[in-house]
Design a protein around this motif. Structure first.
Motif, short mmCIF file in Angstrom:
data_model
loop_
_atom_site.label_atom_id
_atom_site.label_comp_id
_atom_site.label_asym_id
_atom_site.label_seq_id
_atom_site.Cartn_x
_atom_site.Cartn_y
_atom_site.Cartn_z
N TYR A 184 0.84 -1.20 0.00
CA TYR A 184 0.00 0.00 0.00
C TYR A 184 0.87 1.24 0.00
CZ TYR A 184 -4.32 -2.51 0.73
OH TYR A 184 -5.40 -3.32 0.56
N THR A 185 0.34 2.30 -0.57
CA THR A 185 0.97 3.61 -0.56
C THR A 185 0.04 4.55 0.19
OG1 THR A 185 2.03 3.21 -2.67
CG2 THR A 185 1.78 5.49 -2.02
N ASP A 186 0.61 5.32 1.09
CA ASP A 186 -0.14 6.31 1.86
C ASP A 186 0.49 7.68 1.57
OD1 ASP A 186 -1.23 8.02 3.74
OD2 ASP A 186 -0.77 6.75 5.46
N PRO A 187 -0.02 8.39 0.57
CA PRO A 187 0.58 9.67 0.18
C PRO A 187 0.58 10.71 1.30
CG PRO A 187 -1.00 8.95 -1.48
CD PRO A 187 -1.15 8.04 -0.30
N ALA A 188 -0.44 10.74 2.13
CA ALA A 188 -0.52 11.74 3.20
C ALA A 188 0.63 11.61 4.18
CB ALA A 188 -1.86 11.62 3.92
N ASN A 189 1.08 10.39 4.43
CA ASN A 189 2.19 10.16 5.37
C ASN A 189 3.51 9.87 4.66
OD1 ASN A 189 0.97 10.26 8.09
ND2 ASN A 189 -0.33 8.66 7.26
N GLU A 190 3.51 10.04 3.33
CA GLU A 190 4.70 9.76 2.52
C GLU A 190 5.26 8.38 2.84
OE1 GLU A 190 7.38 13.06 3.08
OE2 GLU A 190 6.04 14.42 2.03
N LEU A 191 4.39 7.38 2.76
CA LEU A 191 4.72 6.02 3.17
C LEU A 191 4.39 5.02 2.08
CD1 LEU A 191 5.32 3.98 5.57
CD2 LEU A 191 2.85 4.02 5.94
N ILE A 192 5.30 4.09 1.87
CA ILE A 192 5.05 2.93 1.03
C ILE A 192 5.45 1.72 1.84
CG2 ILE A 192 5.69 1.66 -1.06
CD1 ILE A 192 6.40 4.37 -2.32
N GLY A 193 4.54 0.75 1.96
CA GLY A 193 4.84 -0.47 2.70
C GLY A 193 4.60 -1.69 1.82
N ILE A 194 5.55 -2.60 1.85
CA ILE A 194 5.44 -3.83 1.06
C ILE A 194 5.85 -5.00 1.94
CG2 ILE A 194 6.25 -5.12 -0.96
CD1 ILE A 194 6.95 -2.36 -2.20
N LEU A 195 5.00 -5.99 2.04
CA LEU A 195 5.30 -7.20 2.79
C LEU A 195 5.11 -8.39 1.85
CD1 LEU A 195 5.88 -8.69 5.50
CD2 LEU A 195 3.39 -8.76 5.81
N LEU A 196 6.14 -9.20 1.72
CA LEU A 196 6.10 -10.39 0.86
C LEU A 196 6.29 -11.62 1.75
CD1 LEU A 196 8.48 -9.08 -1.94
CD2 LEU A 196 5.98 -8.99 -1.92
N THR A 197 5.32 -12.50 1.77
CA THR A 197 5.44 -13.74 2.52
C THR A 197 5.17 -14.89 1.54
OG1 THR A 197 3.12 -14.02 3.16
CG2 THR A 197 4.47 -12.59 4.55
N GLN A 198 5.31 -16.08 2.02
CA GLN A 198 4.98 -17.24 1.19
C GLN A 198 3.87 -18.02 1.87
OE1 GLN A 198 8.56 -19.38 0.28
NE2 GLN A 198 9.29 -17.77 -1.06
N ARG A 199 2.88 -17.29 2.34
CA ARG A 199 1.74 -17.91 3.01
C ARG A 199 0.49 -17.66 2.18
NH1 ARG A 199 -2.21 -16.33 7.37
NH2 ARG A 199 -2.92 -18.36 8.03
N ILE A 200 -0.04 -18.71 1.61
CA ILE A 200 -1.25 -18.56 0.81
C ILE A 200 -2.41 -18.23 1.74
CG2 ILE A 200 -2.92 -19.83 -0.60
CD1 ILE A 200 -0.66 -21.04 -2.08
N MET A 201 -3.20 -17.27 1.34
CA MET A 201 -4.37 -16.88 2.13
C MET A 201 -5.47 -17.89 1.86
SD MET A 201 -4.04 -12.76 1.58
CE MET A 201 -5.66 -12.43 2.20
N ASP A 202 -5.89 -18.57 2.92
CA ASP A 202 -6.90 -19.61 2.77
C ASP A 202 -8.30 -19.14 3.17
OD1 ASP A 202 -6.24 -19.44 5.41
OD2 ASP A 202 -5.78 -21.56 5.68
N THR A 203 -8.42 -17.87 3.55
CA THR A 203 -9.73 -17.27 3.85
C THR A 203 -9.75 -15.87 3.24
OG1 THR A 203 -9.05 -16.15 5.89
CG2 THR A 203 -9.74 -18.47 6.10
N PRO A 204 -10.92 -15.26 3.14
CA PRO A 204 -10.99 -13.88 2.61
C PRO A 204 -10.36 -12.85 3.57
CG PRO A 204 -13.14 -14.93 2.55
CD PRO A 204 -12.23 -15.85 3.30
N GLU A 205 -10.22 -13.21 4.84
CA GLU A 205 -9.63 -12.29 5.81
C GLU A 205 -8.11 -12.34 5.73
OE1 GLU A 205 -11.37 -10.18 7.78
OE2 GLU A 205 -13.06 -10.94 6.62
N PRO A 206 -7.45 -11.17 5.79
CA PRO A 206 -5.99 -11.17 5.76
C PRO A 206 -5.41 -11.88 6.98
CG PRO A 206 -6.87 -8.93 5.58
CD PRO A 206 -8.01 -9.84 5.87
N PRO A 207 -4.25 -12.50 6.83
CA PRO A 207 -3.62 -13.18 7.98
C PRO A 207 -3.19 -12.16 9.03
CG PRO A 207 -2.16 -13.20 6.07
CD PRO A 207 -3.45 -12.62 5.62
N PRO A 208 -3.08 -12.57 10.29
CA PRO A 208 -2.70 -11.65 11.37
C PRO A 208 -1.39 -10.91 11.13
CG PRO A 208 -3.47 -13.73 12.29
CD PRO A 208 -3.37 -13.91 10.80
N ILE A 209 -0.47 -11.49 10.38
CA ILE A 209 0.81 -10.81 10.14
C ILE A 209 0.60 -9.50 9.38
CG2 ILE A 209 1.41 -12.01 8.00
CD1 ILE A 209 4.35 -11.96 9.26
#
Length: 66
Positions: free
Chosen positions: A27-52
């Motif tokens: 995600y990019t947050d222009p108001a806070n001048e922030l870009i965050g990227i997280l890459l894992t190798q955990r397949i999402m098995d539900t529609p809800e994002p994992p706790p990480i």
């Protein structure tokens, strides 16, 4: 790609990005001048994002004092 229009969880209005089904979040947050990227190798098995994802974004926003 999604654009946030109201504050929910770690999403800040005006931010945009995507949660991928193979355990990625970026995600990019222009108001806070922030870009965050997280890459894992955990397949999402539900529609809800994992706790990480919540931990990742919460830690980032705590670090910048938001």
């Amino acid at each position: 790609m999604g654009v946030t229009i109201r504050r929910e969880s770690w999403f800040v209005p005006g931010s945009f990005g995507w949660d991928g089904g193979t355990g990625t979040t970026a995600y990019t947050d222009p108001a806070n001048e922030l870009i965050g990227i997280l890459l894992t190798q955990r397949i999402m098995d539900t529609p809800e994002p994992p706790p990480i994802f919540q931990d990742f974004w919460t830690s980032i926003y705590q670090a910048i004092g938001d």
